[in-house]
Structures are given as C-alpha cells and as structure tokens.
Design an enzyme around this catalytic site. Structure first.
Site, mmCIF file in Angstrom:
data_model
loop_
_atom_site.group_PDB
_atom_site.id
_atom_site.type_symbol
_atom_site.label_atom_id
_atom_site.label_comp_id
_atom_site.label_asym_id
_atom_site.label_seq_id
_atom_site.Cartn_x
_atom_site.Cartn_y
_atom_site.Cartn_z
ATOM 1 N N LEU A 229 0.895 -1.226 0.168
ATOM 2 C CA LEU A 229 -0.222 0.215 0.275
ATOM 3 C C LEU A 229 0.890 1.460 -0.156
ATOM 4 C CD1 LEU A 229 -3.189 0.378 0.245
ATOM 5 C CD2 LEU A 229 -2.679 0.903 2.688
ATOM 6 N N GLY A 230 1.785 1.093 -0.959
ATOM 7 C CA GLY A 230 2.862 2.407 -1.063
ATOM 8 C C GLY A 230 1.739 3.129 -1.739
ATOM 9 N N ARG A 231 2.467 4.476 -2.674
ATOM 10 C CA ARG A 231 2.143 5.578 -3.651
ATOM 11 C C ARG A 231 0.831 4.889 -4.462
ATOM 12 N NH1 ARG A 231 8.044 7.077 -3.786
ATOM 13 N NH2 ARG A 231 8.138 5.027 -4.552
ATOM 14 N N ILE A 232 1.960 3.436 -4.993
ATOM 15 C CA ILE A 232 0.959 2.802 -6.158
ATOM 16 C C ILE A 232 -0.336 2.094 -5.795
ATOM 17 C CG2 ILE A 232 0.521 1.828 -8.105
ATOM 18 C CD1 ILE A 232 3.502 2.564 -8.484
ATOM 19 N N ARG B 268 4.626 -4.834 5.026
ATOM 20 C CA ARG B 268 5.718 -5.627 6.229
ATOM 21 C C ARG B 268 5.345 -4.545 7.436
ATOM 22 N NH1 ARG B 268 11.033 -4.350 2.988
ATOM 23 N NH2 ARG B 268 9.952 -2.139 2.533
ATOM 24 N N ARG C 174 5.599 -6.793 -10.715
ATOM 25 C CA ARG C 174 6.700 -7.425 -11.153
ATOM 26 C C ARG C 174 7.121 -9.152 -11.098
ATOM 27 N NH1 ARG C 174 8.016 -3.473 -12.113
ATOM 28 N NH2 ARG C 174 9.915 -1.851 -12.008
ATOM 29 N N ASP D 187 0.451 -7.720 -15.963
ATOM 30 C CA ASP D 187 1.293 -6.841 -17.044
ATOM 31 C C ASP D 187 2.261 -6.945 -16.679
ATOM 32 O OD1 ASP D 187 1.068 -4.658 -18.299
ATOM 33 O OD2 ASP D 187 2.203 -3.548 -16.602
ATOM 34 N N GLU E 33 10.208 -11.882 -18.669
ATOM 35 C CA GLU E 33 9.909 -10.890 -19.809
ATOM 36 C C GLU E 33 10.875 -10.174 -20.947
ATOM 37 O OE1 GLU E 33 9.168 -7.617 -17.685
ATOM 38 O OE2 GLU E 33 7.476 -8.188 -17.175
ATOM 39 N N HIS F 293 3.542 -5.688 -19.907
ATOM 40 C CA HIS F 293 4.668 -4.426 -19.140
ATOM 41 C C HIS F 293 4.310 -3.152 -19.235
ATOM 42 C CE1 HIS F 293 8.092 -3.603 -16.266
ATOM 43 N NE2 HIS F 293 7.328 -2.760 -15.801
HETATM 44 P P1 NAP Z 1 6.343 2.100 -2.506
HETATM 45 O O1 NAP Z 1 5.140 3.969 -2.928
HETATM 46 O O2 NAP Z 1 7.526 2.483 -2.545
HETATM 47 O O3 NAP Z 1 4.739 1.775 -1.874
HETATM 48 C C1 NAP Z 1 5.459 -0.265 -2.025
HETATM 49 C C2 NAP Z 1 5.157 -0.781 -1.172
HETATM 50 O O4 NAP Z 1 4.920 -2.333 -1.356
HETATM 51 C C3 NAP Z 1 5.116 0.101 0.583
HETATM 52 O O5 NAP Z 1 3.590 0.054 0.519
HETATM 53 C C4 NAP Z 1 5.523 -1.022 1.233
HETATM 54 O O6 NAP Z 1 5.023 -1.121 1.911
HETATM 55 C C5 NAP Z 1 5.215 -2.454 0.413
HETATM 56 N N1 NAP Z 1 6.046 -3.591 0.280
HETATM 57 C C6 NAP Z 1 7.597 -3.603 0.351
HETATM 58 N N2 NAP Z 1 7.937 -5.227 0.838
HETATM 59 C C7 NAP Z 1 6.324 -5.797 0.781
HETATM 60 C C8 NAP Z 1 6.432 -6.856 1.405
HETATM 61 N N3 NAP Z 1 7.382 -8.152 1.417
HETATM 62 N N4 NAP Z 1 5.393 -7.270 1.514
HETATM 63 C C9 NAP Z 1 3.556 -6.843 1.225
HETATM 64 N N5 NAP Z 1 4.298 -5.328 1.622
HETATM 65 C C10 NAP Z 1 5.551 -4.915 0.633
HETATM 66 O O7 NAP Z 1 6.152 2.025 -4.688
HETATM 67 P P2 NAP Z 1 5.020 2.478 -5.347
HETATM 68 O O8 NAP Z 1 6.141 3.814 -6.161
HETATM 69 O O9 NAP Z 1 3.566 2.350 -4.742
HETATM 70 O O10 NAP Z 1 5.637 1.014 -6.286
HETATM 71 C C11 NAP Z 1 5.209 -0.174 -6.152
HETATM 72 C C12 NAP Z 1 6.303 -0.929 -7.628
HETATM 73 O O11 NAP Z 1 5.119 -1.303 -8.462
HETATM 74 C C13 NAP Z 1 7.282 -0.059 -8.284
HETATM 75 O O12 NAP Z 1 8.482 -1.101 -6.687
HETATM 76 C C14 NAP Z 1 7.799 -1.866 -8.942
HETATM 77 O O13 NAP Z 1 8.103 -3.062 -9.073
HETATM 78 C C15 NAP Z 1 6.334 -1.385 -9.570
HETATM 79 N N6 NAP Z 1 5.913 -0.756 -11.184
HETATM 80 C C16 NAP Z 1 5.059 -1.259 -11.725
HETATM 81 C C17 NAP Z 1 4.768 -0.960 -12.257
HETATM 82 C C18 NAP Z 1 4.538 -1.232 -14.050
HETATM 83 O O14 NAP Z 1 5.042 -0.834 -15.304
HETATM 84 N N7 NAP Z 1 3.617 -2.658 -14.186
HETATM 85 C C19 NAP Z 1 4.776 0.431 -12.826
HETATM 86 C C20 NAP Z 1 5.370 1.443 -11.813
HETATM 87 C C21 NAP Z 1 6.149 0.558 -10.753
HETATM 88 P P3 NAP Z 1 6.075 -1.894 3.105
HETATM 89 O O15 NAP Z 1 7.916 -1.019 2.972
HETATM 90 O O16 NAP Z 1 5.589 -1.047 5.017
HETATM 91 O O17 NAP Z 1 6.286 -2.779 3.305
HETATM 92 C C1 8YV Z 2 8.114 0.751 -17.151
HETATM 93 C C2 8YV Z 2 8.310 0.013 -14.374
HETATM 94 O O1 8YV Z 2 8.027 -0.336 -17.438
HETATM 95 O O2 8YV Z 2 8.814 2.408 -12.811
HETATM 96 C C3 8YV Z 2 8.783 0.844 -13.326
HETATM 97 O O3 8YV Z 2 9.230 0.584 -12.609
HETATM 98 O O4 8YV Z 2 8.264 -1.280 -14.258
HETATM 99 C C4 8YV Z 2 8.012 0.879 -15.388
HETATM 100 O O5 8YV Z 2 7.374 2.708 -15.179
HETATM 101 C C5 8YV Z 2 9.529 1.258 -17.024
HETATM 102 O O6 8YV Z 2 10.833 1.785 -16.479
HETATM 103 C C6 8YV Z 2 9.873 2.031 -18.526
HETATM 104 O O7 8YV Z 2 10.849 0.687 -19.283
#
Ligand code: NAP
Ligand code: 8YV
Length: 333
Positions: free
Chosen positions: A172-175, A195, A252, A276, A281, A299
């Site tokens: 439950l972070g930013r996204i 956590r 991921r 996604d 990949e 992705h």
């Molecule tokens: P964020 O603000 O750092 O949030 C991460 C969340 O995950 C925090 O609430 C953290 O809380 C929780 N977390 C970390 N480890 C955990 C665990 N072992 N069990 C349960 N919760 C856990 O990051 P964000 O900006 O929301 O981004 C999150 C992730 O989305 C990125 O790191 C990336 O992998 C993914 N993402 C994917 C795409 C895509 O294209 N599909 C794009 C952007 C991002 P605690 O620290 O309290 O555990």
């Molecule tokens: C993008 C991502 O796919 O922000 C991330 O963690 O996985 C995605 O926004 C990427 O970094 C662009 O290649």
C-alpha cells in the site's frame, strides 16, 4: 519540442554522430530505452547504447570513461557491471522500480541511484483497475466474441461484478494507495498487507498475503520486486484466494511464483489472473497465453505519452543535476 527522426525510431541500436559526442560525460544505456528519452540523452551526453551486451570488445575500451548509467525499471545493472566502470558516478533509472540495480554495490562505490516516483502513479493505478475490470467483466473475451461474429448465435456467458466486491492490495505505497482511492469509487471494501501497518490508514490490515487473500475477491499485487518479495504470492496464497478469486499483478513478475500460478489457473484453484508483468519478460509461458481466464498486457502500466514524457524529464533531470553539481531530484531511499 524534440523531433525524432524516423530512422532514429527504427534503429535497432543508436549510433551517435561523432561530431555531437565530443567532451561530454559518457553514458552507458543499459537497456533499449524509449526514443524520446534517447534523443534527450544524445543531445547532452556521449551515449553508448547497450555496448556492454552488444559489443564487449568495444565496451572494454570505453568502460574506463563511463560516468553514468541510464537504466529502466526492467534493466539489469548487476555488481559485475558496476565493478567494470571505475569512473561511474550515477545510475539513473527511468522507472520507479529499481530492483534490477544492485543498489548495495552502487552504494559501496559511493554511486547514487535515482528513480522516477510519483509521476507514473496514476497510470499504474489506472491499469491495475483496468485489469481488474477486464478479467472480471471478460472485456478482451467479449471483444473477441463480437469480432468473431458469434453474437448472433447467442449471448456471452455472464461475468463477475466488481462494484461492492472485496479488494485486497499487497503493497500500500504510492501506487497501492492510488488503486485504493479508485476502488473506493466502486464501493469496494478495501484491505491490505504491507510489512509495516500504516498507523493512520482505515483499511483493514492483514499481516501477510495469505491472510489477506482468504478475505478478498480480487488481490492486486503492487510491491517492489527483488529478492525481498520473490515468490511472495505462492501456491498457499493462491489457494487462500480460492476458486472464485482473481489475481492482478502490476508489480514485478518475480513477486508471483509463476509455476504455482500456471498450476492454479489450469486446475481452477483461482478463477483467473490479469498480469502486466512476468518472470522472464518478454517471454510468457504458453500455458498462460493459452488460458481463457487470463488477461495479459506487456509491462505497459506506465506506458502513456504523458507519463513517459514526465518520466524521461525526471530521469534526465537527475543526470543533469548530478553533472552540474546540483542536488539530485529523486535519489532512491
Ligand atoms: P512504494 O511507494 O515504495 O510502495 C511499495 C509498497 O510495498 C509499500 O507499501 C511497502 O510497504 C510494500 N512492501 C514492500 N515490501 C513488501 C512485502 N514484502 N510485503 C508486503 N508489502 C511490501 O512504491 P510504488 O511507487 O507504489 O511502486 C511499487 C512498485 O510497483 C514498484 O517498485 C514497481 O515494482 C512496480 N511498478 C510496476 C510498473 C509496471 O509497469 N507494471 C510501473 C511502476 C511501478 P512496507 O515497506 O511497509 O512493506
Ligand atoms: C516501466 C516500471 O516499464 O516504473 C517501473 O518500475 O516498471 C515501468 O514504469 C519502465 O521502467 C519503462 O521501461
């Protein structure tokens, strides 16, 4: 406004004209990057596009001069690569997730790592919700049904209601919070696991993914990748989600045990999944591609023009800040 030439967009590897590359910081591009971002990099730096993988002999000659790495969320920047670059000063990730970078190895060398938080939050949350709607309302299947001319033969089978259902969010972070805000609009009951329990959060907290999965209809995964979360969604979590539950992964591929997921969807242990991101990949196992109760996207959660531009500006801005001696915009914590 940057003009991208057609030749540039089509080029498998970008080769920078020599006259535009003299006496600028030298940057290694670690992975194929978006052409608009590449143009920005090429206007300011001497850019070596994936030379470490494509031309190891040339890489050996340029490695001592590399001062920056431009990476992405998918790029691999292991300790072995960092060690080959004695002049390395910064690693800028075009993405919020930086699990592909060995941050400990970079830190040990005093090399900062930057990422692109916040600017992509809305897009990734939008896609997470879109995937939840797609898998439950069977939108891709419905589209195929109409295009195939099957409608006159009878209606599409009924689907599953999202509004008012129970949503579990892993991370439950930013996204994750942006997904929760959207789900509130659907009248969903929202629960989460992280956590660390969030002190001011009114959503129901569960101490782990299995306990959360047992209580929800839809489980959306949005944690960071890397070793700490590898296989967090395993066979037990999927069994807890149950035959009526749906898994949505926008985090991921490594966070979900893919073999366990294939088994769960093929045996009906869960109702379906929308993904996604994948373990290897861009390779997606045939079992996942073949299965009817799956929605698969490549992705692309941050993949809009608006967001990719904002990400490029931030990733480029971090390099520019570093090389002009200014504070970094978004160093990773
Ligand atoms: P964020 O603000 O750092 O949030 C991460 C969340 O995950 C925090 O609430 C953290 O809380 C929780 N977390 C970390 N480890 C955990 C665990 N072992 N069990 C349960 N919760 C856990 O990051 P964000 O900006 O929301 O981004 C999150 C992730 O989305 C990125 O790191 C990336 O992998 C993914 N993402 C994917 C795409 C895509 O294209 N599909 C794009 C952007 C991002 P605690 O620290 O309290 O555990
Ligand atoms: C993008 C991502 O796919 O922000 C991330 O963690 O996985 C995605 O926004 C990427 O970094 C662009 O290649």
């Amino acid at each position: 406004m940057i003009n991208i030439s057609a030749a540039f967009c089509k080029a498998a590897v970008y080769v920078q004209p020599v006259e535009s590359s003299l006496s600028r910081p030298e940057i290694l591009v670690a992975v194929k990057l978006w052409p608009v971002y590449m143009e920005m990099l090429c206007e300011a730096y001497t850019v070596h596009d994936r030379v470490h993988v494509l031309d190891p002999a040339r890489f050996a000659a340029i490695a001592p001069h590399i001062r920056g790495i431009a990476a992405s969320g998918e790029a691999k920047v292991p300790a072995a690569l960092i060690q080959q670059l004695p002049a390395l000063e910064i690693i800028s990730v075009f993405g919020v997730g930086y699990d592909g970078v060995d941050v400990a190895a970079a830190r040990a060398r005093g090399v900062p790592v930057t990422n692109t938080p916040d600017v992509l939050t809305d897009d990734v949350a939008d896609l997470g919700v879109a995937l939840m709607l797609s898998i439950s309302r069977r939108i891709p299947q419905a589209d195929k049904f109409v295009r195939a001319g099957l409608w006159p033969n009878g209606p599409l089978p009924l689907s599953r209601k999202v509004s008012g259902a129970r949503l579990g969010i892993v991370g439950l972070g930013r996204i994750g919070q942006a997904i929760a805000r959207r789900a509130e609009g659907f009248g969903m009951s929202i629960a989460y696991t992280t956590r660390n329990k969030k002190p001011d959060c009114t959503y129901m907290y569960y101490p782990n993914a299995q306990a959360l999965a047992r209580e929800v209809d839809f489980l959306i995964v949005i944690t960071p990748g890397g070793e700490a979360t590898r296989g967090l969604i395993d066979a037990e979590v999927l069994a807890a989600l149950g035959p009526k539950g749906y898994l949505i992964n926008v985090a991921r591929g490594s966070v979900v045990d893919q073999a366990a997921l294939v088994h769960a969807v093929t045996t009906g242990a869960i109702a379906g999944a929308a993904l996604d991101v994948f373990e290897d990949e861009p390779n997606v196992p045939a079992e996942l591609r073949a299965h009817e109760n799956m929605v698969l996207t490549p992705h692309m959660a941050s993949g809009t023009w608006e967001t990719r531009r904002a990400m490029a500006q931030m990733a480029f801005g971090n390099l520019q800040a570093h090389f002009s001696g200014k504070p970094l915009l978004t160093p990773v914590p």
